[in-house]
Design a protein around this motif. Structure first.
Motif, PDB file in Angstrom:
ATOM      1  N   ALA A  83       0.784  -1.013   0.117  1.00 18.60           N
ATOM      2  CA  ALA A  83       0.251   0.236   0.191  1.00 18.60           C
ATOM      3  C   ALA A  83       0.664   0.825  -0.059  1.00 18.60           C
ATOM      4  O   ALA A  83       2.392   1.482   0.535  1.00 18.60           O
ATOM      5  CB  ALA A  83      -1.435  -0.196   1.194  1.00 18.60           C
ATOM      6  N   THR A  84       0.495   2.373  -0.198  1.00 19.29           N
ATOM      7  CA  THR A  84       1.542   3.440  -0.916  1.00 19.29           C
ATOM      8  C   THR A  84       1.193   4.876   0.415  1.00 19.29           C
ATOM      9  O   THR A  84       0.859   5.766  -0.020  1.00 19.29           O
ATOM     10  CB  THR A  84       1.499   4.400  -2.046  1.00 19.29           C
ATOM     11  N   GLY A  85      -0.174   4.502   0.483  1.00 18.36           N
ATOM     12  CA  GLY A  85      -1.256   5.397   0.878  1.00 18.36           C
ATOM     13  C   GLY A  85      -0.339   6.364   2.181  1.00 18.36           C
ATOM     14  O   GLY A  85       0.670   5.382   3.015  1.00 18.36           O
ATOM     15  N   ASP A  86      -1.054   7.530   3.139  1.00 21.61           N
ATOM     16  CA  ASP A  86      -0.493   7.613   4.538  1.00 21.61           C
ATOM     17  C   ASP A  86      -1.179   7.204   5.213  1.00 21.61           C
ATOM     18  O   ASP A  86       0.124   7.097   6.420  1.00 21.61           O
ATOM     19  CB  ASP A  86      -0.300   8.737   4.223  1.00 21.61           C
ATOM     20  N   VAL A  87      -1.765   6.602   5.100  1.00 21.37           N
ATOM     21  CA  VAL A  87      -2.579   5.673   6.068  1.00 21.37           C
ATOM     22  C   VAL A  87      -3.060   4.998   5.483  1.00 21.37           C
ATOM     23  O   VAL A  87      -3.621   4.440   4.135  1.00 21.37           O
ATOM     24  CB  VAL A  87      -4.430   6.534   6.646  1.00 21.37           C
ATOM     25  N   LEU A  88      -3.037   3.044   6.425  1.00 15.82           N
ATOM     26  CA  LEU A  88      -3.049   2.362   5.592  1.00 15.82           C
ATOM     27  C   LEU A  88      -4.301   1.321   6.230  1.00 15.82           C
ATOM     28  O   LEU A  88      -4.336   0.534   7.701  1.00 15.82           O
ATOM     29  CB  LEU A  88      -2.189   1.157   5.815  1.00 15.82           C
TER      30      LEU A  88
END
Length: 275
Positions: A83-88
């Protein structure tokens, strides 16, 4: 606002994966990506995700295959690592997110000190669903109060953690090859060991199936007593942390009866699955 990835581990979830993805797609604030990690499914799970990718070509829907190992923990880890988001965000394949779930997560993580968050669940295949949601919320608040704000109970069907927090505990989380623990509770303990702040967000609501009630009393008891085994593995002996286990044990029979009545009245056919 921080970007939010949604990770969905899946094994033989053809009965529920479409509704899960649709709820993740139709959000008031879109997720950066929705990652389904198929773990050696023998049914049409991967095929159905692929069809949804064709149906929604503009959607950030990603299908990954994790075939190296069977099990929820390695599948979860594989998804979080990609995953590449700031929040997973991490949900189950039978989760049905409320339309503002991503928005609620973003609001919670706007505070840079928040490293993980969890919220209440709504059992969508039980009667009196909104009453059940209020009860679930009150129970979680009660446990939090008893634990004196040291919240050790992330819920795998409805949780999120900051990328930095995942990277801090990634090498430490238990593999649990014997499959004896609650993997979400293990995450919580490792976050607490690093003094990383876990927030309870009452507006961060996810629907989920009560299909666990289909288990036999023996299997259900083994599932619930994973609380004890997880805490013992981490040498944590605070009695107050047994409260969720005792609550789950206490509601099994009455909840099972309610579910059966609801199934008869609605003509539901519940198909089992899950890692």
């Amino acid at each position: 606002m921080p970007s939010v990835s949604i990770v969905i581990p899946a094994y033989n979830e053809e009965a529920v994966i479409r509704q899960c993805i649709l709820a993740a797609l139709y959000q008031s604030v879109p997720a950066l990506e929705i990652i389904v990690v198929d773990n050696r499914s023998t049914d049409r799970t991967a095929e159905l995700v692929g069809l949804m990718q064709e149906e929604y070509p503009e959607a950030p829907l990603v299908l990954l295959s994790h075939d190296a190992e069977q099990g929820l923990i390695p599948t979860r880890n594989y998804g979080l690592d990609h995953a590449t988001g700031d929040v997973l965000g991490r949900i189950d394949a039978d989760s049905v997110l409320e339309p503002d779930w991503v928005e609620q997560v973003q609001r919670g993580f706007a505070d840079p000190t928040v490293m993980a968050a969890t919220g209440p669940v709504l059992y969508y295949d039980m009667p009196l669903r909104r009453f059940g949601l209020r009860a679930d919320d009150r129970i979680r608040r009660f446990v939090l109060k008893l634990a004196r704000k040291q919240y050790h109970f992330l819920f795998g069907s409805n949780m999120a953690l900051r990328r930095d927090a995942w990277e801090a505990i990634r090498a430490e989380v238990c593999r649990d090859e014997a499959d004896e623990m609650h993997e979400d509770l293990d995450l919580s303990v490792h976050l607490a060991d690093h003094a990383l702040k876990i927030l309870y967000l009452p507006g961060m609501i996810s629907g989920m199936s009560a299909r666990r009630l289909e288990d036999s009393p023996k299997d259900y008891r083994y599932y619930v007593t994973r609380f004890d085994r997880t805490y013992r593995n981490h040498k944590i002996h605070r009695r107050v942390l047994r409260v969720p286990m005792l609550i789950f044990m206490g509601v099994y029979y009455p909840a099972k009866v309610l579910r059966k009545v609801h199934q008869v009245r609605t003509g539901q056919l519940i198909r089992r699955g899950g890692i």
